[in-house]
Design an enzyme around this catalytic site. Sequence first.
Site: not given
Ligand code: NG1
Ligand code: ZN
Length: 544
Positions: A65, A500
């Site tokens: 991605s 996260s």
């Molecule tokens: P995490 O790292 O859990 O915050 C991030 C994005 C999610 C989602 C995932 C998967 C933010 C704040 N968080 O997750 O929305 O897209 O990556 O790619 O944007």
């Molecule tokens: Zn993507």
Amino acid sequence: MAHFQEVSKRSTLHSKPAGLVLQYGTAGFRTNAKHLDHIMFRMGLVATLRSKKTKAAIGVMVTASHNPEEDNGVKLIDPMGEMLTAAWEGHATHLANVEQQELPSVLEDMIEKESIDMSQEAVVFVGKDTRSSSDSLSQAVLDGVHALHGHSKDYGLVTTPQLHYMVRCHNTQGLYGEATVEGYYSKLCQAFIELTKNTPNRTDDQKHLTVDGANGIGALKVREMEHHLKRELQVSLFNHGDGQLNHQCGADFVKVQQKLPTGIKVNTGERCCSFDGDGDRIVYYYTSSDGRFHLLDGDKIATLISTFLKELLIQAGLNLKLAVVQTAYANGSSTHYLEDSMKVIVRCTKTGVKHLHHAAQEFDTGVYFEANGHGTVLFSKAAEEKIKQLADDPNTDDTRKRAALLLRHTINVINQTVGDAISDMLLIEAILALKGMTVQQWDAIYTDLPNRQLKVKVSERRVVDTADAERRAVSPAGLQDAIDGLVKKYRHARSFVRPSGTEDVVRVYAEADTQESADSLAHEVSLAVYRLAGGVGDEPKPLH
Ligand code: NG1
Ligand code: ZN
């Protein structure tokens, strides 16, 4: 078993680096590409078993991605084009991490636990993004499929949402569309042309859009699709592969940095959008004459789409339940606008698209978007049927018929399997055309509250546990009280923290009436996390 002899033989060509442990995370496995060959082979095995279990085609997409070029990853796709069910994420993680010699026994356990009939045929669809590592990694997936005597179809270079679409088309025997890239373009573009037919006064400016392709697969696919649009949408494509993937460009860069991507040429006031590296996210933006950058993120997109759908449903006289699904990261202004002015139902789920997707499935029409631009719209079977009946009924009056037809074309322009930058772009462009709306007018629907996102490094991020769709911290003790106390000091303020799912950090979000307040609240909350949740390294410093 003979099956496993082949697995054992081939697995030696895809050996696991000693001691490496990886988790099936928010969006599958993702890390530096050089650690992924064995994961790909094993995901070929998992997908083949999943296909036997569900008696349907399963998808495997090789992509990381919006991550940098040197990373890669893999996402598994279930029969209706949705993400792999949570119940199988455990199997995937287990199989990914066992030592080579344990593979046969672990496979045997899985087959028994899931009561899989090994004589059932399996079909696995494989796709990949433009990363240099994706070629050999997708070969490793195919090797895994063939080791269990599964059938494979290699779609080669496709966007993630295109592969999701193929899986659904195949498993609905073509009811959802034809399972080819040409079939995808023709369904979406025909619907787009039908929608824009209703806008005879559309100017050339309105037909023009600047697209930042993030130097990824989305750019190639926009080029491939262009002729289907019959100049009803004219795209100026930048970052089409002449630069480094996701480097200072793409949806994630634009959203996080709140600035124009490098590599694009654009005039003041012009409508632009950025895709991410695998074409499943989109954000819009423009710069105003005072030089300010204006971002229209997933929240603004959800607002535009849900307003449009609500108006059409009213015009069609259809009593269908419409909801918008967001996460805690949605700007507070968007939630207020949707609930108070638009009077639509708003639901908040945990971060991660699968949570939003499931929540949206509970409504006749569920619009879901993460603030970062990943989202789509789902229509229930009953809603689609009612719309179709109304459009086909000769006794329907003109106003209702027009609305029903517009709804029908809208359904066809949408990729209901997963967030899709190309499909979202066509839908947004059609809505702006139908409403005769400029990007500035769209932006003015509501004003975002100033906000700030920060990260705090702690020794164990899981000490932070949350409830209420991640809006409240239930541990460590005292953290939520501290946040509540800090929030009270500011006007229109809100803040939350969560571990996260993709990085080893605790994320902090804050919004308030001014940027200064949002920044200072975010900093104070970061300090509270650092002190109460075992911060490591230097204490967070103020932003100003
Ligand atoms: P995490 O790292 O859990 O915050 C991030 C994005 C999610 C989602 C995932 C998967 C933010 C704040 N968080 O997750 O929305 O897209 O990556 O790619 O944007
Ligand atoms: Zn993507």
